[in-house]
Structures are given as C-alpha cells and as structure tokens.
Enzyme design. Structure first.
Site, PDB file in Angstrom:
ATOM      1  N   LYS A 131      20.580   5.859   0.164  1.00 20.13           N
ATOM      2  CA  LYS A 131      20.968   6.286   1.516  1.00 20.13           C
ATOM      3  C   LYS A 131      21.702   5.187   2.279  1.00 20.13           C
ATOM      4  O   LYS A 131      22.240   5.425   3.367  1.00 20.13           O
ATOM      5  CB  LYS A 131      19.746   6.769   2.292  1.00 20.13           C
ATOM      6  CG  LYS A 131      19.157   8.057   1.717  1.00 20.13           C
ATOM      7  CD  LYS A 131      17.884   8.462   2.406  1.00 20.13           C
ATOM      8  CE  LYS A 131      17.379   9.796   1.867  1.00 20.13           C
ATOM      9  NZ  LYS A 131      17.065   9.751   0.413  1.00 20.13           N
ATOM     10  N   GLY A 170       0.801  -1.222   0.000  1.00 16.49           N
ATOM     11  CA  GLY A 170       0.000   0.000   0.000  1.00 16.49           C
ATOM     12  C   GLY A 170       0.826   1.261   0.000  1.00 16.49           C
ATOM     13  O   GLY A 170       0.291   2.366  -0.062  1.00 16.49           O
ATOM     14  N   ILE A 189       6.085   2.920  -3.358  1.00 15.10           N
ATOM     15  CA  ILE A 189       6.757   1.988  -4.261  1.00 15.10           C
ATOM     16  C   ILE A 189       5.966   0.687  -4.365  1.00 15.10           C
ATOM     17  O   ILE A 189       5.762   0.144  -5.461  1.00 15.10           O
ATOM     18  CB  ILE A 189       8.192   1.693  -3.789  1.00 15.10           C
ATOM     19  CG1 ILE A 189       9.019   2.986  -3.773  1.00 15.10           C
ATOM     20  CG2 ILE A 189       8.854   0.664  -4.692  1.00 15.10           C
ATOM     21  CD1 ILE A 189       9.223   3.598  -5.128  1.00 15.10           C
ATOM     22  N   THR A 196      16.519  22.551   3.145  1.00 12.80           N
ATOM     23  CA  THR A 196      17.430  22.321   4.257  1.00 12.80           C
ATOM     24  C   THR A 196      18.830  22.868   4.011  1.00 12.80           C
ATOM     25  O   THR A 196      19.531  23.215   4.957  1.00 12.80           O
ATOM     26  CB  THR A 196      17.522  20.819   4.583  1.00 12.80           C
ATOM     27  OG1 THR A 196      17.943  20.112   3.413  1.00 12.80           O
ATOM     28  CG2 THR A 196      16.161  20.280   5.031  1.00 12.80           C
ATOM     29  N   ARG A 248      18.486  18.455   8.350  1.00 13.92           N
ATOM     30  CA  ARG A 248      17.794  17.691   9.381  1.00 13.92           C
ATOM     31  C   ARG A 248      18.738  16.643   9.958  1.00 13.92           C
ATOM     32  O   ARG A 248      19.750  16.310   9.346  1.00 13.92           O
ATOM     33  CB  ARG A 248      16.557  17.016   8.776  1.00 13.92           C
ATOM     34  CG  ARG A 248      15.528  17.994   8.238  1.00 13.92           C
ATOM     35  CD  ARG A 248      14.413  17.272   7.511  1.00 13.92           C
ATOM     36  NE  ARG A 248      14.904  16.544   6.339  1.00 13.92           N
ATOM     37  CZ  ARG A 248      14.118  15.851   5.522  1.00 13.92           C
ATOM     38  NH1 ARG A 248      12.825  15.789   5.746  1.00 13.92           N
ATOM     39  NH2 ARG A 248      14.631  15.228   4.472  1.00 13.92           N
ATOM     40  N   GLY A 256       7.138  12.144  -6.438  1.00 13.05           N
ATOM     41  CA  GLY A 256       5.757  11.947  -6.041  1.00 13.05           C
ATOM     42  C   GLY A 256       5.573  11.002  -4.880  1.00 13.05           C
ATOM     43  O   GLY A 256       4.452  10.776  -4.427  1.00 13.05           O
ATOM     44  N   ALA A 279       8.981  -4.426  -0.246  1.00 12.22           N
ATOM     45  CA  ALA A 279       8.983  -2.962  -0.245  1.00 12.22           C
ATOM     46  C   ALA A 279       8.642  -2.379   1.114  1.00 12.22           C
ATOM     47  O   ALA A 279       8.718  -1.159   1.301  1.00 12.22           O
ATOM     48  CB  ALA A 279       7.987  -2.438  -1.291  1.00 12.22           C
ATOM     49  N   ILE A 303      13.811  -3.891  -1.921  1.00 12.70           N
ATOM     50  CA  ILE A 303      13.857  -2.497  -2.356  1.00 12.70           C
ATOM     51  C   ILE A 303      14.796  -1.753  -1.424  1.00 12.70           C
ATOM     52  O   ILE A 303      14.496  -1.573  -0.239  1.00 12.70           O
ATOM     53  CB  ILE A 303      12.464  -1.831  -2.307  1.00 12.70           C
ATOM     54  CG1 ILE A 303      11.404  -2.729  -2.936  1.00 12.70           C
ATOM     55  CG2 ILE A 303      12.510  -0.467  -2.989  1.00 12.70           C
ATOM     56  CD1 ILE A 303      11.675  -3.140  -4.341  1.00 12.70           C
ATOM     57  N   SER A 304      15.940  -1.298  -1.943  1.00 10.89           N
ATOM     58  CA  SER A 304      16.908  -0.577  -1.126  1.00 10.89           C
ATOM     59  C   SER A 304      16.969   0.886  -1.566  1.00 10.89           C
ATOM     60  O   SER A 304      16.124   1.354  -2.340  1.00 10.89           O
ATOM     61  CB  SER A 304      18.287  -1.241  -1.209  1.00 10.89           C
ATOM     62  OG  SER A 304      19.147  -0.710  -0.218  1.00 10.89           O
TER      63      SER A 304
END
Length: 645
Positions: free
Chosen positions: A430, A311, A314, A494, A562, A472, A384, A426-427
């Site tokens: 970061k 849901g 991705i 930022t 942040r 998006g 995901a 799914i990586s």
C-alpha cells in the site's frame, strides 16, 4: 404419564440399548456374526433348491450325496464372499455397488459349485439346483443386509432425532487416509463410507474394508448414499495440484476439510488425524517458498534480537520464527499488555529453553526504547509496530502519522545511538502509489530508513521488506469472510473487481528475516507473490467449500470502496527497478529517495503539524514527501490545494 408417552420412552430405551450393544461389538465379532448368518442363509437356500428339484422324500444315499454337495457349495460361497470383500463393507453405509458385488460372487459360486460337484461326485447334480441356490442366495443375502441397514438407520433416528446420519468421504487412500479412517471408525456420524483416490491401481479396491472410488464417481456416490463432508487426506500435496482438486470438490455442495500439512505435522503441534477447516491458503494453491537456513540464522542465531509490535499478527509470527533459530535473547516489545502477555506465554510453552524478555512500551517513547536496547545489547531489530488498517488510519490520520512515521524515526534513531547492527522495517504494498493515509505513512517510513541509510558515521544497516496481504492477519478479509459464513450472514465486498496479493503469515515472516540477512543498506525487498487474487472469486469459493451455494445460501453484497481503498495493489513504484537476489523468490529494488538534508526539515514540519492536530497541513506535507500519493475522499481537496499553492 400417558400410555403413549410410556411406550415412546420404552422404544427409545430399547433403541439406545440396541445401538449401544451394536457399537460395542468389535470388527471381528461383527465379521463372525455376519458370516454365521450367511452360512445359515446358504444352507437354507440350498435346502430349498434341493427340495424344489427332488422333493423332501430322499433316500439315505441321496441325502448323503446332496449333503456333500451342500457342504461344498457353502464352503465355496463363504470363500468367494471373503475374496470379494463383502464382509469388510460397513452395513450402515452400503450403496448400490454391494448388490453388484454379491451378484458376481453368487454367479461365480454357482458356476464353480456346479463344475466341481459334477467332477467329484456321482450321480450328476442337475444344473437347476445350483442355479436356484444362487438366485435364493442373492435374494436372501441382499434382503438381510438391507434390513440391517434400515434397522441401524432407524435406531439412529430414534436415538438422535434431527441429527444427520451421513458419513464422510476421505480423499486420499494412502497412509494419511488410512490413519484418518482408523481414527474416525468409532465416531458416530463421522464414519468413512468411502475413499476417493486418483490412482487407477487403488480404484475399485477395498482399503481397510472401505471401497476406493475414482473422483469421477463422487457425484454418483453422493446421489446414491449421500455424505456430509469430504476430508482431504493428502498432507504432502501442495500448490497447483491441491487447488485443482479443491476446485473440483467445491461443486459438490458439501463442506471440505483437510488434515494438517506436512509442515504442520513435522512441527509436532498437531497429529495427522487432527482434521481442520480448510484454510484459504489451501485454496490459493501457493507453493511454499523454500527458506534458506543460512539466511534465517545469520542475524538471529546467538544474537540479541528485538521485535517491535511483537504481539501483532506479523510481529508474533516473527517471534515464533526467531525462536526456532536459537537467539541469545529475544525481546518482545509491545504497547498492548494483553497481546504481550499472550505472546510471552505462547513462547514459554512452545520454546521452554528460549531466553526472552517481554517489554511494555511504545516505539514513539525514545527514552524507554533506548533503555531496553542499551540494557540488553540488541544487535538486530525487526520493526513491525504500525497501524495498518486503512479505514481506521484514514479516520485517525494524526495517530497514524505519529505511530507509523514518528515511531519508525524514533526506533531508527535509537538503533543508531545504541549501535544496533541490523534494522529491518516491515512495509506494505500500500506504500506504492498510495491512495490513503496508511500507505502514505508507510512510504514516508521507507524514506526515513533510506535517508538514514546514506548517512555517515553510524554502523546500522537499514533495510525494508514490502509485501501484500497476509492470510489470517487480524482484520484481513479471509477471517472476516469465514466469520460471516459461519454466522450465516451475507459476505460484504467493497468492489466486484477488487484484487489483492496474498501470502501466509509464516511466509511473510521468513521473507522478512531472509531479506534482512541479504541487506547491504537502503534496499527495498519484495516477494514474487504470483498473480493477484480476485476477492469476489475468493468469496464464492469460500462459500462453496463450506457446502453452500453463493447468492442462494449466502449472499455477496457489494458495499462500495472504503475511504482510501484501491481496487488494485502494486509492489513497485518503478516496475523496471526490481533486481534478482540470491533467493529465487526475493527481489530487490532501489526506489527513489530523498537525501536526509532534504527529508529532515519536511519530517519536522509533518510531525509539528501532527502535534498540533492540523490534518490539512499533515496531508499537504505527506503529498510533498510522496508526490505519487493520490488522496481520495475528504483529503482529495487538500492535495489539489497544495498543488495549486
């Protein structure tokens, strides 16, 4: 009610009635009325010209002779006015160019009339008659049209006080532009006042009665007439060319919108005249990466497929892409009930023949997940489910560790136990030299799959796909900027130099599927994402494409990085480790890894520390597992203490 109020109401009622009657007229009726008015003006001007030369005391022979001349002159003028496209111009949006057009037609008619009249009639008509007639024709026809334009403008002001009366310019005079112009023709306030096209062949012509301008004339058109929006009607254009066009348009200071892309139109979900806000992927100019059908189908068609986090941003797009490939069964596995409900309803509406099951559950719940996999005989899993927002995970490290690491470990072990053929993680970029808890947990999740991939005695192929930001996605910068602009708020950034890689959500989903199909076990796949985007430039371009000026209409505020946020992102720990694959835009890397015997006890320590909510110990073990992890802020001290120990 006062007399003044009654008079105002009477004027408004009359104005409304008049505009309603005018708008009810068909184009044919409008052409007929305007042609009849012009015939009257031509006759009046020629009578005045004859009277100026001969007086009005004419003999019967002179009357017959000059009457033939008048009929000839009117016929020639009407023909030339049609030939010059004067009757196809929209009176409400006439610009200075129509005066030149009428002048050309009047001068040419004067010359032709004079020559033809003196060749075909006798006695000779003095040159002063067609000259005076031409001058009067020019003055009368322009005056009438200006009066009509002013009247229409005034009626609109009375009926719609405070509403803008400007039209729109359509960029692209091809088939898409013509369809859009037809759709907009009857809309008040959105009527096309001109086309703009790059083709020299079309420039200066009239298409559907609307003049086609060159892009260089846009500034002049805006100054002379004014328009409220530019609609980009070039659905087949993409990549760098679209980016170049939009960069030129953004300096005009008017909002830019677009028709859907060819892919959106072919999907059947939207029509070509469904104008939408300009998405930032249009501005980035990324060329869509062509998918290989055989790779999309390999692990999906006629197979039972499960998507964890189905849901999410991705996960939901993975479900859509999977549904297109006709799986035997699609299982949407999601923790959040409403997200699961929305995805289930959407797939049911758009893919009515799709066999699907919606399952509520957590990836950390081994019993529930194993039960689902075993019950339906799952063959392919796309994992995901994850916490992905850096500041949230940084503030809630234990939850991030449990969901991202233990969730991946649990799902992977369930896959092995049930004999799942393919498991795709799914990586994120970061995970490369992470500076935050979220990135470090995703790198450990990669290590988990790398370690399990090397174990014997199981048939599950483990692989992972690493990519940057998706446009998006919930919480991403693009929808946040759009929301701030729409609300008239300052855009918050930022850092002035911060950059990010971007791709669309459909691109990310198709990459995951294709990379998974190429996997042999233990690989890290990544996409050639082009150049990173400077977010400050992105902010200024978004403001301009909404028809506003940065720092004047919308401010950009730098609020500081942040916790855990990096200025630059990377896709590879070792940039020399990337190898080409069968897909020109997908690369494969064999990143450094830990053997399962070495990894397993450290995972146990980490998860035990998380269970006891020992944040300091969690950060320390994370650093042991991911030596390149460089924690910032409140966790930086923990890292240095761990190193010293």
């Amino acid at each position: 009610m006062s007399t003044k109020s009654r008079s105002l109401l009477s004027i408004e009622a009359t104005a409304a009635t008049l505009e309603k009657l005018i708008n009810a007229l068909s184009n044919h009726q409008k052409y007929t009325i305007l042609t009849s008015v012009d015939i009257s003006l031509f006759l009046a001007s020629i009578i005045a010209a004859i009277g100026f030369e001969y007086g009005f005391d004419l003999t019967p022979m002179e009357t017959l002779h000059l009457g033939k001349f008048a009929m000839l002159a009117v016929g020639i003028e009407i023909g030339l006015f049609w030939a010059f496209g004067i009757y196809r111009q929209v009176l409400r949006y006439l610009d200075g160019g129509f005066i030149i057009t009428i002048a050309k037609a009047a001068i040419l008619s004067c010359l032709i009339t004079s020559i033809v009249a003196n060749l075909s009639t006798s006695p000779v008509i003095p040159l002063s008659v067609p000259v005076v007639h031409g001058m009067l024709t020019l003055i009368l026809t322009i005056s009438v049209r200006m009066c009509v334009r002013l009247t229409l403008g005034r009626l609109h002001e009375i009926n719609y006080p405070g509403q803008k009366n400007g039209g729109v310019v359509i960029y692209g005079a091809g088939s898409a532009g013509c369809i859009l112009a037809q759709a907009l023709a009857g809309q008040r306030g959105n009527r096309p006042i001109g086309f703009v096209d790059d083709s020299p062949y079309l420039q200066g012509r009239n298409v559907q009665g609307i003049r086609v301008y060159s892009p260089a004339e846009l500034h002049k058109l805006k100054a002379n007439i004014g328009f409220e929006e530019i609609l980009l009607a070039m659905p087949s254009i993409e990549g760098q060319r679209k980016r170049e066009i939009l960069q030129k348009l953004q300096v005009l200071g008017v909002p830019v919108k677009t028709v859907p892309s060819i892919a959106e139109i072919l999907s059947g979900h939207v029509s070509i005249n469904k104008v939408r806000e300009l998405d930032i992927e249009d501005l980035l100019g990324r060329k869509a990466i062509a998918a290989r059908p055989e790779l999309l189908q390999q692990d999906i068609t006629d197979r039972v497929v499960l998507v964890t986090g189905g849901g999410g941003s991705i996960g939901s797009e993975l479900c859509r892409q999977i549904a297109k490939q006709q799986p035997k069964l699609l299982i949407i596995y999601e923790l959040h009930e409403f997200a699961l409900y929305q995805m289930d309803m959407e797939l049911g509406e758009n893919y009515p023949h799709l066999e699907k099951v919606a399952c509520l559950g957590s990836v950390t719940d081994a019993q529930t997940l194993t039960g689902v996999i075993a019950k339906y005989g799952v063959e392919t899993i796309y994992h995901a489910a994850a916490y992905k927002h850096v500041p949230i995970v940084e503030a809630n490290p234990v939850s991030g560790i449990v969901n991202n690491i233990n969730g991946t470990l649990t799902a992977a072990k369930c896959a092995i136990a049930c004999g799942v053929h393919k498991f795709v993680l799914i990586s994120t970029d970061k995970a490369v030299r992470p500076t935050n808890i979220m990135g470090a947990t995703k790198r450990v999740a990669e290590l988990v799959l790398q370690g399990l991939a090397d174990l014997p005695n199981h048939n599950t192929c483990f692989t992972m796909v690493r990519f940057g930001n998706v446009l998006g996605r919930s919480g991403s910068v693009v929808p946040r900027f759009r929301e701030q602009i729409t609300s008239g708020k300052s855009l918050t950034l930022t850092h002035a130099d911060i950059t990010r890689y971007f791709m669309t959500i459909p691109e990310a989903a198709t990459l995951v599927i294709q990379a998974g199909a190429m996997a042999k076990g233990g690989e890290v796949f990544l996409l050639d994402m082009g150049e990173p985007v400077k977010i400050y430039d992105l902010a200024t371009q978004m403001i301009r494409l909404h028809g506003m000026e940065p720092h004047k209409d919308i401010k950009i505020e730098i609020v500081g990085l942040r916790p855990g946020e990096k200025i630059y992102e990377e896709l590879l720990i070792d940039c020399d480790a990337a190898l080409p694959t069968g897909h020109p835009k997908i690369f494969c890397a064999r990143e450094a890894k830990l053997g399962w015997k070495e990894l397993s006890p450290q995972l146990t320590n980490l998860l035990n520390a998380a269970a006891q909510c020992e944040v300091t110990e969690c950060v320390s073990v994370l650093h042991d597992l991911v030596p390149e992890y460089q924690p910032m802020g409140q966790y930086a001290k923990v890292k240095y203490e761990a190193v010293a120990a």
